[in-house]
Design a protein around this motif. Structure first.
Motif, PDB file in Angstrom:
ATOM      1  N   VAL A 207       0.753  37.172  41.821  1.00 59.28           N
ATOM      2  CA  VAL A 207      -0.512  36.411  42.288  1.00 59.28           C
ATOM      3  C   VAL A 207      -1.124  37.211  42.208  1.00 59.28           C
ATOM      4  O   VAL A 207      -1.119  38.675  43.315  1.00 59.28           O
ATOM      5  CB  VAL A 207       0.638  35.508  43.700  1.00 59.28           C
ATOM      6  CG1 VAL A 207       1.504  34.311  43.675  1.00 59.28           C
ATOM      7  CG2 VAL A 207       1.023  36.382  44.614  1.00 59.28           C
ATOM      8  N   ALA A 208      -2.150  36.135  43.191  1.00 58.13           N
ATOM      9  CA  ALA A 208      -3.402  36.928  43.001  1.00 58.13           C
ATOM     10  C   ALA A 208      -3.235  37.163  45.210  1.00 58.13           C
ATOM     11  O   ALA A 208      -2.909  36.292  45.439  1.00 58.13           O
ATOM     12  CB  ALA A 208      -4.907  35.772  43.383  1.00 58.13           C
ATOM     13  N   ILE A 209      -3.920  38.350  45.748  1.00 58.90           N
ATOM     14  CA  ILE A 209      -4.107  38.433  47.008  1.00 58.90           C
ATOM     15  C   ILE A 209      -4.588  37.534  47.484  1.00 58.90           C
ATOM     16  O   ILE A 209      -3.967  37.042  48.803  1.00 58.90           O
ATOM     17  CB  ILE A 209      -5.403  40.180  47.594  1.00 58.90           C
ATOM     18  CG1 ILE A 209      -4.777  40.199  48.835  1.00 58.90           C
ATOM     19  CG2 ILE A 209      -6.022  39.013  46.811  1.00 58.90           C
ATOM     20  CD1 ILE A 209      -3.410  41.205  48.983  1.00 58.90           C
ATOM     21  N   GLY A 210      -5.831  37.054  47.431  1.00 57.24           N
ATOM     22  CA  GLY A 210      -5.864  35.099  48.485  1.00 57.24           C
ATOM     23  C   GLY A 210      -4.933  34.440  48.012  1.00 57.24           C
ATOM     24  O   GLY A 210      -4.748  34.206  49.466  1.00 57.24           O
ATOM     25  N   THR A 211      -4.266  34.585  48.080  1.00 56.85           N
ATOM     26  CA  THR A 211      -3.111  33.665  47.250  1.00 56.85           C
ATOM     27  C   THR A 211      -1.894  33.337  47.969  1.00 56.85           C
ATOM     28  O   THR A 211      -0.972  32.454  49.111  1.00 56.85           O
ATOM     29  CB  THR A 211      -2.341  33.227  45.762  1.00 56.85           C
ATOM     30  OG1 THR A 211      -3.068  32.895  44.848  1.00 56.85           O
ATOM     31  CG2 THR A 211      -1.111  32.407  45.636  1.00 56.85           C
ATOM     32  N   LEU A 212      -1.552  34.866  47.737  1.00 56.20           N
ATOM     33  CA  LEU A 212      -0.613  35.431  48.856  1.00 56.20           C
ATOM     34  C   LEU A 212      -0.980  35.211  50.868  1.00 56.20           C
ATOM     35  O   LEU A 212       0.273  34.985  51.099  1.00 56.20           O
ATOM     36  CB  LEU A 212      -0.224  37.044  48.826  1.00 56.20           C
ATOM     37  CG  LEU A 212       1.140  37.844  49.899  1.00 56.20           C
ATOM     38  CD1 LEU A 212       1.213  38.675  49.063  1.00 56.20           C
ATOM     39  CD2 LEU A 212      -0.703  38.049  50.980  1.00 56.20           C
ATOM     40  N   TYR A 213      -2.092  35.656  51.080  1.00 54.69           N
ATOM     41  CA  TYR A 213      -2.755  35.072  52.231  1.00 54.69           C
ATOM     42  C   TYR A 213      -2.483  33.845  52.791  1.00 54.69           C
ATOM     43  O   TYR A 213      -2.834  33.862  54.179  1.00 54.69           O
ATOM     44  CB  TYR A 213      -4.027  35.716  52.052  1.00 54.69           C
ATOM     45  CG  TYR A 213      -4.030  37.115  52.176  1.00 54.69           C
ATOM     46  CD1 TYR A 213      -3.744  37.947  52.793  1.00 54.69           C
ATOM     47  CD2 TYR A 213      -5.375  38.013  51.881  1.00 54.69           C
ATOM     48  CE1 TYR A 213      -2.991  39.345  53.139  1.00 54.69           C
ATOM     49  CE2 TYR A 213      -5.474  39.087  51.469  1.00 54.69           C
ATOM     50  CZ  TYR A 213      -4.209  39.937  52.015  1.00 54.69           C
ATOM     51  OH  TYR A 213      -4.500  41.484  52.817  1.00 54.69           O
ATOM     52  N   LEU A 214      -2.469  32.651  51.520  1.00 52.07           N
ATOM     53  CA  LEU A 214      -2.124  31.355  51.869  1.00 52.07           C
ATOM     54  C   LEU A 214      -0.927  31.321  52.918  1.00 52.07           C
ATOM     55  O   LEU A 214      -0.404  30.299  53.259  1.00 52.07           O
ATOM     56  CB  LEU A 214      -2.499  30.743  50.770  1.00 52.07           C
ATOM     57  CG  LEU A 214      -3.592  30.136  49.649  1.00 52.07           C
ATOM     58  CD1 LEU A 214      -3.751  29.699  48.301  1.00 52.07           C
ATOM     59  CD2 LEU A 214      -4.554  29.749  51.232  1.00 52.07           C
ATOM     60  N   TYR A 215       0.263  32.528  52.556  1.00 53.93           N
ATOM     61  CA  TYR A 215       1.651  32.131  52.318  1.00 53.93           C
ATOM     62  C   TYR A 215       1.681  32.856  54.099  1.00 53.93           C
ATOM     63  O   TYR A 215       2.587  32.778  54.900  1.00 53.93           O
ATOM     64  CB  TYR A 215       2.769  32.122  51.470  1.00 53.93           C
ATOM     65  CG  TYR A 215       2.313  31.228  50.619  1.00 53.93           C
ATOM     66  CD1 TYR A 215       3.430  30.279  50.597  1.00 53.93           C
ATOM     67  CD2 TYR A 215       1.348  31.579  49.489  1.00 53.93           C
ATOM     68  CE1 TYR A 215       3.164  29.773  49.115  1.00 53.93           C
ATOM     69  CE2 TYR A 215       0.911  30.821  48.491  1.00 53.93           C
ATOM     70  CZ  TYR A 215       1.970  29.897  48.414  1.00 53.93           C
ATOM     71  OH  TYR A 215       2.637  28.612  47.119  1.00 53.93           O
ATOM     72  N   ALA A 216       0.894  33.392  54.225  1.00 53.96           N
ATOM     73  CA  ALA A 216       1.813  35.539  54.849  1.00 53.96           C
ATOM     74  C   ALA A 216      -0.149  36.185  55.673  1.00 53.96           C
ATOM     75  O   ALA A 216      -0.535  35.622  53.778  1.00 53.96           O
ATOM     76  CB  ALA A 216       2.600  35.785  55.294  1.00 53.96           C
ATOM     77  N   SER A 217      -0.789  35.928  56.059  1.00 55.36           N
ATOM     78  CA  SER A 217      -2.611  36.794  56.205  1.00 55.36           C
ATOM     79  C   SER A 217      -2.154  37.369  56.751  1.00 55.36           C
ATOM     80  O   SER A 217      -3.334  38.091  56.905  1.00 55.36           O
ATOM     81  CB  SER A 217      -2.669  35.317  57.416  1.00 55.36           C
ATOM     82  OG  SER A 217      -2.225  35.701  58.742  1.00 55.36           O
ATOM     83  N   THR A 218      -1.220  38.053  57.111  1.00 51.88           N
ATOM     84  CA  THR A 218      -0.718  39.523  57.332  1.00 51.88           C
ATOM     85  C   THR A 218       0.694  40.231  56.769  1.00 51.88           C
ATOM     86  O   THR A 218       1.253  39.554  56.404  1.00 51.88           O
ATOM     87  CB  THR A 218      -0.750  40.345  58.946  1.00 51.88           C
ATOM     88  OG1 THR A 218      -0.155  39.638  59.348  1.00 51.88           O
ATOM     89  CG2 THR A 218      -2.184  39.593  59.317  1.00 51.88           C
ATOM     90  N   LYS A 219       0.547  41.479  56.713  1.00 57.25           N
ATOM     91  CA  LYS A 219       1.602  41.915  56.032  1.00 57.25           C
ATOM     92  C   LYS A 219       2.790  41.464  57.332  1.00 57.25           C
ATOM     93  O   LYS A 219       4.404  41.504  56.929  1.00 57.25           O
ATOM     94  CB  LYS A 219       1.197  43.489  55.774  1.00 57.25           C
ATOM     95  CG  LYS A 219       2.824  44.261  55.662  1.00 57.25           C
ATOM     96  CD  LYS A 219       2.505  45.979  55.429  1.00 57.25           C
ATOM     97  CE  LYS A 219       1.588  46.301  55.924  1.00 57.25           C
ATOM     98  NZ  LYS A 219       2.011  47.900  55.742  1.00 57.25           N
ATOM     99  N   ALA A 220       2.415  41.892  58.687  1.00 55.84           N
ATOM    100  CA  ALA A 220       3.459  41.500  59.863  1.00 55.84           C
ATOM    101  C   ALA A 220       4.148  40.112  59.374  1.00 55.84           C
ATOM    102  O   ALA A 220       5.502  39.250  59.578  1.00 55.84           O
ATOM    103  CB  ALA A 220       2.630  41.874  60.874  1.00 55.84           C
ATOM    104  N   GLU A 221       3.443  38.975  58.969  1.00 58.54           N
ATOM    105  CA  GLU A 221       3.716  38.420  59.343  1.00 58.54           C
ATOM    106  C   GLU A 221       4.925  38.101  57.761  1.00 58.54           C
ATOM    107  O   GLU A 221       5.738  36.720  57.674  1.00 58.54           O
ATOM    108  CB  GLU A 221       2.481  36.678  59.105  1.00 58.54           C
ATOM    109  CG  GLU A 221       1.670  37.040  60.362  1.00 58.54           C
ATOM    110  CD  GLU A 221       0.368  35.293  59.957  1.00 58.54           C
ATOM    111  OE1 GLU A 221       0.339  34.917  59.327  1.00 58.54           O
ATOM    112  OE2 GLU A 221      -0.070  35.649  60.675  1.00 58.54           O
ATOM    113  N   LEU A 222       4.299  38.075  56.388  1.00 57.49           N
ATOM    114  CA  LEU A 222       5.335  38.360  55.310  1.00 57.49           C
ATOM    115  C   LEU A 222       6.421  39.122  55.786  1.00 57.49           C
ATOM    116  O   LEU A 222       7.574  38.290  55.469  1.00 57.49           O
ATOM    117  CB  LEU A 222       4.489  39.284  54.921  1.00 57.49           C
ATOM    118  CG  LEU A 222       5.197  38.764  52.790  1.00 57.49           C
ATOM    119  CD1 LEU A 222       5.329  37.535  52.620  1.00 57.49           C
ATOM    120  CD2 LEU A 222       3.895  39.935  52.069  1.00 57.49           C
ATOM    121  N   LEU A 223       6.057  39.997  56.611  1.00 53.00           N
ATOM    122  CA  LEU A 223       8.028  41.088  56.823  1.00 53.00           C
ATOM    123  C   LEU A 223       8.826  39.813  57.658  1.00 53.00           C
ATOM    124  O   LEU A 223      10.049  39.656  57.550  1.00 53.00           O
ATOM    125  CB  LEU A 223       7.555  41.969  58.060  1.00 53.00           C
ATOM    126  CG  LEU A 223       8.990  42.448  58.030  1.00 53.00           C
ATOM    127  CD1 LEU A 223       9.586  43.180  57.311  1.00 53.00           C
ATOM    128  CD2 LEU A 223       8.988  43.311  59.439  1.00 53.00           C
TER     129      LEU A 223
END
Length: 223
Positions: free
Chosen positions: A49-65
């Motif tokens: 996915v594009a990095i911008g798409t990833l940020y729609l689900y979690a805006s930081t690496k911490a949030e993704l974790l």
């Protein structure tokens, strides 16, 4: 009249598919390298996915974790509640039921120590209104409720002190699993540290939990 909900549309299915791919990519990379050794771009690339798409689900690496760990934490709590219920049915003392609940949680946090420590730190120090943190804090409250259910049925504790003690036990779990002094200990060693500390704050034997009542409480909370 059709009472069945309409199936999700194409856009919703595509959105869900991307979420799954992002979570699977994050889970794999965090497990392989630890949160400190992974970038959001690497996760986006792995998920295709594009990095911008990833940020729609979690805006930081911490949030993704947190997003990834929440799912694992929820499973660990489910497993712990089941183990505590079985221990209570078998007539285990209070500490046995407590450890039945705690053991899968410790295993989850210590599976990848850097990830577990970062996850707990982010939950308590980040913005509690952020959706993924809010979900994680709700899971922590569920763990505390499970502990309180066990402690309430100990005749030497009772309901007035059960929730205070449950919060103490939760704090013991948190500190012991993330403290640097315990960083290189195995989950079994961590669990033994928790057992010693929890035993010290619980009323002494001879009384244990009332197995039937606690089993019912835990079953109801786990449904």
């Amino acid at each position: 009249m059709n009472s069945h909900p309409d199936p999700p549309g194409r856009r919703e299915r595509a959105k869900q598919d991307k979420r799954v791919r992002i979570m699977e990519a994050g889970r794999a990379l965090f497990a392989e390298h630890g949160v400190g050794g992974v970038t959001t771009q690497q996760i986006a690339d792995r998920a295709d996915v594009a990095i911008g798409t990833l940020y729609l689900y979690a805006s930081t690496k911490a949030e993704l974790l947190i997003l990834v760990q929440n799912q694992k934490f929820a499973t660990a709590i489910d497993d712990g509640l089941t183990a505590a219920y079985i221990a209570a049915r078998a007539g285990a003392p209070t500490i046995g039921a407590v450890l039945g609940l705690v053991e899968p949680v410790v295993a989850c946090i210590r599976e990848q120590p850097e990830n577990g420590r970062t996850y707990l730190h982010e939950l308590v120090s980040g913005d509690p209104s952020e959706p993924h943190r809010r979900e994680g804090l709700a899971l922590s409250a569920r763990l505390e409720d499970g502990l309180a259910a066990i402690l309430t049925d100990d005749p030497d504790i009772g309901p007035s002190d059960a929730y205070s003690l449950a919060r103490v036990v939760t704090s013991i779990i948190h500190v012991t699993t993330i403290a640097t002094v315990h960083l290189h200990e195995t989950p079994a060693e961590i669990l033994d540290q928790i057992r010693q500390q929890v035993t010290a704050v619980l009323p002494p034997p001879p009384h244990g939990i009332t197995a039937t009542n606690t089993s019912f409480r835990l079953r109801k909370r786990n449904q």
